[in-house]
Design an enzyme around this catalytic site. Structure first.
Site, PDB file in Angstrom:
ATOM      1  N   GLU A  73     -19.011 -35.462 -48.979  1.00  0.00           N
ATOM      2  CA  GLU A  73     -17.890 -35.926 -48.136  1.00  0.00           C
ATOM      3  C   GLU A  73     -16.722 -36.359 -49.023  1.00  0.00           C
ATOM      4  O   GLU A  73     -15.558 -36.042 -48.747  1.00  0.00           O
ATOM      5  CB  GLU A  73     -18.348 -37.079 -47.242  1.00  0.00           C
ATOM      6  CG  GLU A  73     -17.240 -37.746 -46.449  1.00  0.00           C
ATOM      7  CD  GLU A  73     -17.508 -39.214 -46.199  1.00  0.00           C
ATOM      8  OE1 GLU A  73     -16.574 -40.025 -46.367  1.00  0.00           O
ATOM      9  OE2 GLU A  73     -18.654 -39.555 -45.841  1.00  0.00           O
ATOM     10  N   HIS A  74     -17.013 -37.082 -50.091  1.00  0.00           N
ATOM     11  CA  HIS A  74     -15.973 -37.503 -51.035  1.00  0.00           C
ATOM     12  C   HIS A  74     -15.353 -36.306 -51.742  1.00  0.00           C
ATOM     13  O   HIS A  74     -14.134 -36.234 -51.921  1.00  0.00           O
ATOM     14  CB  HIS A  74     -16.566 -38.466 -52.066  1.00  0.00           C
ATOM     15  CG  HIS A  74     -16.781 -39.853 -51.560  1.00  0.00           C
ATOM     16  ND1 HIS A  74     -16.197 -40.958 -52.131  1.00  0.00           N
ATOM     17  CD2 HIS A  74     -17.508 -40.324 -50.518  1.00  0.00           C
ATOM     18  CE1 HIS A  74     -16.566 -42.047 -51.482  1.00  0.00           C
ATOM     19  NE2 HIS A  74     -17.377 -41.681 -50.496  1.00  0.00           N
TER      20      HIS A  74
END
Length: 444
Positions: A73-74
């Site tokens: 996600e990052h």
């Protein structure tokens, strides 16, 4: 009764534009590449919420790679060949919008909230990073340190988070829900660029995603933009059914006592393994939802609050919680924070005595009616927010429910009877529980 009448009259007095989002038009499509599209019309303001939900969460990670869903996600903000690292959020902000992302056990989601005439722009940005993410070794190493620091701050430095993590591992011996979303430290530290790229190629594809667009749009316009931006993306042949390791039957209560010098306020927490909401079969989950409200939803009028905070003041705080939106069986939780001078053992005994009394006496009808009215009002006001509506549909669909299930949920809640609640209460079986004590570390 006065509160019940107030809530009921509030609902009756709501104008048409204040009806819950499930009363607004919801249109669904499916592109040829497998992308599901959900359009929720809300023409009150020229604003749109654009969300892409991937059916990939921490419970879908390969063994030994815990935390990679959240890690990735990052990494999705690292940029593509045409968008520099970190530039996506800056572009959205320059349009007066906002964006973010989040990961849970069952899904990962990305969203932007912008003016309606900027929908094409954010769709293009999101479609671009669905297939064109550009990851360097340095990007991965830098972001991995960010995740490790996040774990330091949010988990390792917080005794309550550590207890929650230990209880999850005790509740689920085999099912991946026992692994924390952020991942185990040793496994996070070992994640590589190759791991990230393999995860990306296997899971980030239109046939593993749900596009939810809510706001001042028409279904035809959204479909046209979706076909333009997402339609050319090829589906992945690596997407497989979400078959997870089964949890063996729990045959005995499990207990943890965690001591930490940083604990300022001891407390007792207990979780029970219970069913989730299932497609076309939400009645039991609805009864558990009402049960949680009855037992500990209100800090002054709930069953636990009246018994433990007022009748016999042995606690300063109590709560009960249940969220049935889950792909697999989930938990029903209870928390009791003892009053000064009351030990954890006495607090737990008082909690158990209150539960036993509730099972013996049953549901108070007036309290039941009040809670049903309050839940209905909460549905109205929660759904009145455009982003809340998009979140509700996306979360449900990514967890295995359907649009029809979302729309049926308020009616299912209304159909629950006191007898249904008591049947749900019988699911709070000690043999399926984990009880945790968090207390200050004792002097050696």
């Amino acid at each position: 009764m006065r509160k019940f009448l107030t809530v009921a009259l509030t609902l009756l007095a709501l104008p048409a534009f204040m009806l819950p989002a499930f009363a607004r038009p919801v249109t669904t499509y499916k592109l040829d590449n497998g992308l599901e599209v959900v359009v929720i019309e809300d023409h009150r303001a020229p604003v749109v919420v654009h969300m892409v939900w991937y059916r990939i969460g921490s419970a879908d990670e390969p063994r030994g790679h815990s935390g990679i869903a959240h890690f990735f996600e990052h990494l999705m903000f690292q940029g593509t060949k045409s968008v520099a690292p970190g530039a996506l959020s800056k572009i959205v902000a320059a349009q007066g919008g906002s964006d973010n992302a989040f990961t849970t056990q069952d899904y990962t989601a990305y969203f932007q909230r912008v003016a309606a005439d900027r929908l094409d722009l954010v769709m293009g940005l999101e479609a671009d990073r669905m297939v064109n993410l550009n990851l360097t070794v340095k990007d991965v190493e830098t972001e991995r340190e960010v995740i490790l620091d996040e774990r330091n701050q949010r988990t390792d430095s917080d005794p309550g988070s550590l207890l929650q993590e230990q209880m999850g591992a005790a509740q689920y011996l085999n099912h991946p829900y026992g692994t924390p979303v952020i991942g185990w430290r040793s496994e996070i530290a070992g994640l590589t660029r190759e791991d990230a790229l393999a995860f990306y190629r296997a899971n980030y594809a239109p046939n593993n995603a749900i596009l939810v667009v809510a706001g001042d749009v028409t279904p035809a316009d959204v479909l046209a933009l979706a076909q333009k931006n997402y339609g050319p993306i090829k589906p992945s042949d690596a997407i497989t059914p979400r078959i997870r390791a089964a949890e063996p039957p729990q045959l005995a209560p499990r207990r943890l006592v965690m001591e930490d010098a940083r604990v300022a306020q001891p407390y007792v927490v207990r979780t029970y393994l219970v069913p989730e909401r299932n497609p076309g079969d939400q009645k039991q989950a609805a009864a558990l939802t009402i049960l949680a409200e009855l037992l500990g939803g209100n800090p002054s009028t709930s069953v636990l609050a009246r018994a433990l905070m007022f009748d016999k003041p042995v606690a300063t705080y109590v709560s009960a919680n249940y969220d049935g939106v889950s792909l697999d069986p989930t938990t029903f939780g209870l928390v009791v924070v003892p009053a000064a001078g009351v030990g954890l053992e006495d607090a737990e005994k008082a909690m158990d005595a209150t539960l036993a009394e509730f099972l013996k006496k049953g549901v108070d009808q007036a309290e039941f009616d009040r809670i049903q009215a309050q839940l209905r009002a909460k549905q109205v006001y929660d759904e009145d927010n455009t982003q809340g509506a998009a979140h509700r549909y996306g979360m449900a669909l990514a967890s295995g429910l359907t649009v029809q299930d979302v729309q049926d949920w308020p009616g299912v809640l209304t159909s629950v009877t006191p007898a249904d609640v008591m049947a749900a209460a019988a699911l709070l079986d000690a043999r399926h529980s984990v009880t945790g004590w968090l207390q200050e570390e004792k002097a050696q």
